[in-house]
Design a protein around this motif. Structure first.
Motif, PDB file in Angstrom:
ATOM      1  N   GLY A 201      84.699  26.860  65.951  1.00 51.45           N
ATOM      2  CA  GLY A 201      85.370  26.552  67.210  1.00 51.45           C
ATOM      3  C   GLY A 201      85.699  27.818  67.974  1.00 51.45           C
ATOM      4  O   GLY A 201      86.314  28.737  67.424  1.00 51.45           O
ATOM      5  N   TYR A 202      85.271  27.879  69.216  1.00 50.11           N
ATOM      6  CA  TYR A 202      85.566  29.013  70.087  1.00 50.11           C
ATOM      7  C   TYR A 202      86.586  28.578  71.135  1.00 50.11           C
ATOM      8  O   TYR A 202      86.394  27.573  71.819  1.00 50.11           O
ATOM      9  CB  TYR A 202      84.298  29.514  70.770  1.00 50.11           C
ATOM     10  CG  TYR A 202      83.319  30.160  69.820  1.00 50.11           C
ATOM     11  CD1 TYR A 202      83.451  31.488  69.440  1.00 50.11           C
ATOM     12  CD2 TYR A 202      82.256  29.429  69.282  1.00 50.11           C
ATOM     13  CE1 TYR A 202      82.565  32.082  68.557  1.00 50.11           C
ATOM     14  CE2 TYR A 202      81.361  30.008  68.395  1.00 50.11           C
ATOM     15  CZ  TYR A 202      81.526  31.338  68.032  1.00 50.11           C
ATOM     16  OH  TYR A 202      80.645  31.922  67.156  1.00 50.11           O
ATOM     17  N   VAL A 203      87.667  29.352  71.285  1.00 52.01           N
ATOM     18  CA  VAL A 203      88.750  29.022  72.206  1.00 52.01           C
ATOM     19  C   VAL A 203      88.765  30.038  73.343  1.00 52.01           C
ATOM     20  O   VAL A 203      88.872  31.248  73.114  1.00 52.01           O
ATOM     21  CB  VAL A 203      90.109  29.039  71.478  1.00 52.01           C
ATOM     22  CG1 VAL A 203      91.239  28.726  72.458  1.00 52.01           C
ATOM     23  CG2 VAL A 203      90.118  28.056  70.318  1.00 52.01           C
ATOM     24  N   SER A 204      88.642  29.547  74.587  1.00 52.07           N
ATOM     25  CA  SER A 204      88.631  30.452  75.741  1.00 52.07           C
ATOM     26  C   SER A 204      89.077  29.718  76.987  1.00 52.07           C
ATOM     27  O   SER A 204      88.926  28.500  77.104  1.00 52.07           O
ATOM     28  CB  SER A 204      87.222  31.025  75.959  1.00 52.07           C
ATOM     29  OG  SER A 204      87.188  31.847  77.120  1.00 52.07           O
ATOM     30  N   ALA A 205      89.609  30.480  77.933  1.00 55.60           N
ATOM     31  CA  ALA A 205      89.901  29.963  79.270  1.00 55.60           C
ATOM     32  C   ALA A 205      88.873  30.431  80.280  1.00 55.60           C
ATOM     33  O   ALA A 205      89.032  30.168  81.476  1.00 55.60           O
ATOM     34  CB  ALA A 205      91.289  30.417  79.708  1.00 55.60           C
ATOM     35  N   SER A 206      87.803  31.099  79.827  1.00 56.34           N
ATOM     36  CA  SER A 206      86.929  31.819  80.766  1.00 56.34           C
ATOM     37  C   SER A 206      85.447  31.524  80.579  1.00 56.34           C
ATOM     38  O   SER A 206      84.607  32.330  80.971  1.00 56.34           O
ATOM     39  CB  SER A 206      87.157  33.332  80.623  1.00 56.34           C
ATOM     40  OG  SER A 206      88.507  33.663  80.827  1.00 56.34           O
ATOM     41  N   SER A 234      87.877  24.663  75.756  1.00 57.23           N
ATOM     42  CA  SER A 234      87.983  25.375  77.039  1.00 57.23           C
ATOM     43  C   SER A 234      89.212  24.969  77.826  1.00 57.23           C
ATOM     44  O   SER A 234      89.416  23.790  78.133  1.00 57.23           O
ATOM     45  CB  SER A 234      86.738  25.108  77.883  1.00 57.23           C
ATOM     46  OG  SER A 234      86.871  25.709  79.155  1.00 57.23           O
ATOM     47  N   ASP A 235      90.012  25.969  78.195  1.00 60.63           N
ATOM     48  CA  ASP A 235      91.146  25.744  79.098  1.00 60.63           C
ATOM     49  C   ASP A 235      90.737  25.870  80.563  1.00 60.63           C
ATOM     50  O   ASP A 235      91.582  25.697  81.451  1.00 60.63           O
ATOM     51  CB  ASP A 235      92.261  26.745  78.806  1.00 60.63           C
ATOM     52  CG  ASP A 235      93.085  26.360  77.586  1.00 60.63           C
ATOM     53  OD1 ASP A 235      92.995  25.206  77.145  1.00 60.63           O
ATOM     54  OD2 ASP A 235      93.807  27.230  77.068  1.00 60.63           O
TER      55      ASP A 235
END
Length: 559
Positions: A201-206, A234-235
């Protein structure tokens, strides 16, 4: 004041209290038609316009209010906030300094002053403002300046690696929410042993930011989907076409912007994520609470982490042998285990449209134009000093700087004044504001050689300069953040542009400017640099994917 303006002022205030801001604005304007210097009417009209989003008009009336009555704290506050919102940080600093003199115990003023000082590259001074603000603000508000301290401290010239760790540990102790593990249970089986795919799982807002995410999008395109199931949390918006992101039909996209940290941690746990990867770092500190909850068996931070997190939320911090050589003392100042991929941990792929490489401008001009297109917050006083020394010793050279902050005249005047204090005339400088990304990259056609910033190096800026054919001069600094460019430049096969220290860096830039053979060598380099990059480990995103996968599997094996 005659009865008319007095009555209009009462009516305007009543309308404003009732939320009828356009009506109130009209009444304030009637007052100013008769008394243009009316301090209260200007200040209150400015507040109304500010609330309506007309910042430019609000600024004009705030200025009129403080001209009429410089002792009024409210208009100085409004003026500083409006200027900062429009990225006019030089003007905002002036306003907040005036207010701080009037109200030295107002912690929020010091906080906002620190934010604008940071944007201008005055990072050490900004840290001091945040420290004073934290001491003045109530306990429940002190996390605002403490968070900003933790965000900017790796780029502070006066902060060593121990200070970075201490700052972030302090932030974590006071501001990171207490870990509350999600109710959903993690998978009890080790995926490698059972034959199922490992869930990453990759967590990013960008994910939608094409300029920043070149390493991430390149790496994701080369993940082994036969062994790994990829989840993107994604945020922010989904990446539109043209960003370099290549969606894979087996990947799972999770829109998480509306989820609380607890809800996101629960989602991650219920999805059975084996390895959770933070791509935000302190670019989005509010999401570090997700990792503190430990929703996955293995958690690592990579990509936007160029210093320790100072928390217990991660099993590993991923870098390479350049940014943190094995055995380097900085490793002891990391709260995480440091693991390294081969090559550069920021290997990148440019998979969207960019301008063609242009010939070096020195072929036509006969002199070298240095350049830096980094954000202004990276251009510290120490950087300005080094660049001034380069320009002083190479009297025909020029320097082009381009950033969002330099879009404002006050900031350009401030920077030109800093160079003037060091003996560099304004006609040696080209100071430019922002552009749309393609046009922004096109300005590298006006640059012969890029100069790196320090102690916070370019990452995206270095990648983009190299891809546009412009060599980047850098040196081995005193911390991870000041060795990022060395990682990229060395892995691009351009190690001759990496100096051992600042003095060597200045000498190399001067030497290139004075060497009559430099234009022809730059021309040859620019003609071949993209092909060289494609063949180098600096752009080996497949190798980066393999390196990350090996780290993930090794960490899972010891759980």
């Amino acid at each position: 004041m005659s009865e008319g303006p007095s009555r209009w002022l009462r009516e305007a205030r009543a309308a404003r209290e009732a939320g009828r801001l356009p009506e109130a604005s009209g009444l304030y304007r009637r007052i100013l038609e008769e008394e243009p210097a009316h301090a209260e009417a200007n200040a209150e009209l400015a507040d109304a316009l500010h609330a309506l989003g007309d910042l430019a008009s609000a600024i004009g009336h705030y200025r009129a209010a403080v001209a009429a009555d410089p002792s009024g704290a409210g208009p100085w506050w409004g003026l500083g906030c409006a200027l900062a919102a429009l990225d006019d940080h030089a003007g905002a600093v002036e306003a907040f300094r005036k207010l701080a003199a009037l109200a030295p115990g107002h912690g929020q003023t010091l906080h906002n002053l620190g934010r604008s000082l940071y944007e201008l590259g005055r990072v050490d001074e900004a840290l001091g403002c945040f420290e004073r603000a934290a001491a003045l603000l109530p306990a429940d508000a002190a996390c605002l300046p403490l968070t900003n301290q933790a965000m900017i401290v790796p780029g502070a010239p006066g902060a060593g690696t121990a200070a970075i760790l201490d700052c972030r540990r302090r932030w974590a102790a006071r501001c990171l929410p207490a870990a509350t593990p999600p109710a959903a249970r993690r998978p009890a089986t080790v995926p490698v042993a059972t034959g199922r795919r490992v869930r990453i799982g990759y967590v990013s807002a960008s994910f939608d930011k094409r300029n920043w995410m070149k390493p991430v999008h390149g790496m994701l395109a080369h993940h082994d989907r036969g062994r790994f199931e990829v989840h993107l949390f994604s945020d922010g918006p989904a990446p539109p076409p043209g960003t370099g992101h290549r969606p894979h039909p087996d990947d799972r996209w999770h829109a998480t912007g509306e989820l609380s940290n607890a809800d996101l941690a629960g989602r991650i746990a219920s999805d059975g994520i084996d390895v959770l990867v933070d791509l935000n770092g302190f670019g989005r500190p509010s999401r570090l609470g997700v990792f503190a909850a430990r929703p996955a068996p293995v958690q690592v931070t990579w990509f936007n982490s160029y210093a320790t997190s100072g928390t217990d939320a991660f099993d590993a911090l991923i870098g390479d042998r350049h940014v943190l050589p094995p055995g380097h003392p900085e490793e002891a100042a990391c709260s995480e285990r440091v693991l390294r991929v081969p090559g550069s941990y920021l290997a990148f792929d440019v998979a969207y449209e960019v301008p063609d490489v242009a010939p070096p401008p020195c072929l036509a001009s006969g002199f070298l134009t240095f350049g830096c297109l980094a954000p202004q917050y990276k251009v510290t006083g120490e950087v300005l000093e080094a660049w001034s020394r380069i320009l002083a010793r190479s009297p025909r050279s020029r320097l082009l700087l381009k950033s969002v902050v330099l879009g404002k005249p006050a900031a350009r005047d401030l920077v030109a004044g800093e160079f003037a204090r060091r003996g560099i005339a304004a006609d040696r400088l080209i100071l430019e504001g922002p552009d749309e990304h393609f046009a922004f990259l096109g300005r590298y056609a006006a640059v012969d050689v890029a100069l790196d910033t320090f102690p916070y190096n370019g990452g995206t800026t270095t990648m983009e300069a190299l891809w546009q054919g412009v060599p980047v001069l850098c040196f081995e600094g005193d911390r991870w953040a000041s060795r990022i460019s060395a990682s990229l430049v060395r892995e691009a096969g351009l190690g001759e542009f990496v100096a051992r220290d600042l003095e060597g860096h200045v000498d190399q830039a001067v030497g290139m400017a004075l060497d009559p053979g430099t234009p022809s060598r730059l021309d040859t380099l620019r003609r071949s640099l993209r092909d060289r990059l494609r063949a180098s480990s600096a752009c080996d995103v497949a190798g980066l994917a393999r390196g990350l996968e090996r780290i993930y599997l090794d960490l899972l094996a010891v759980r």
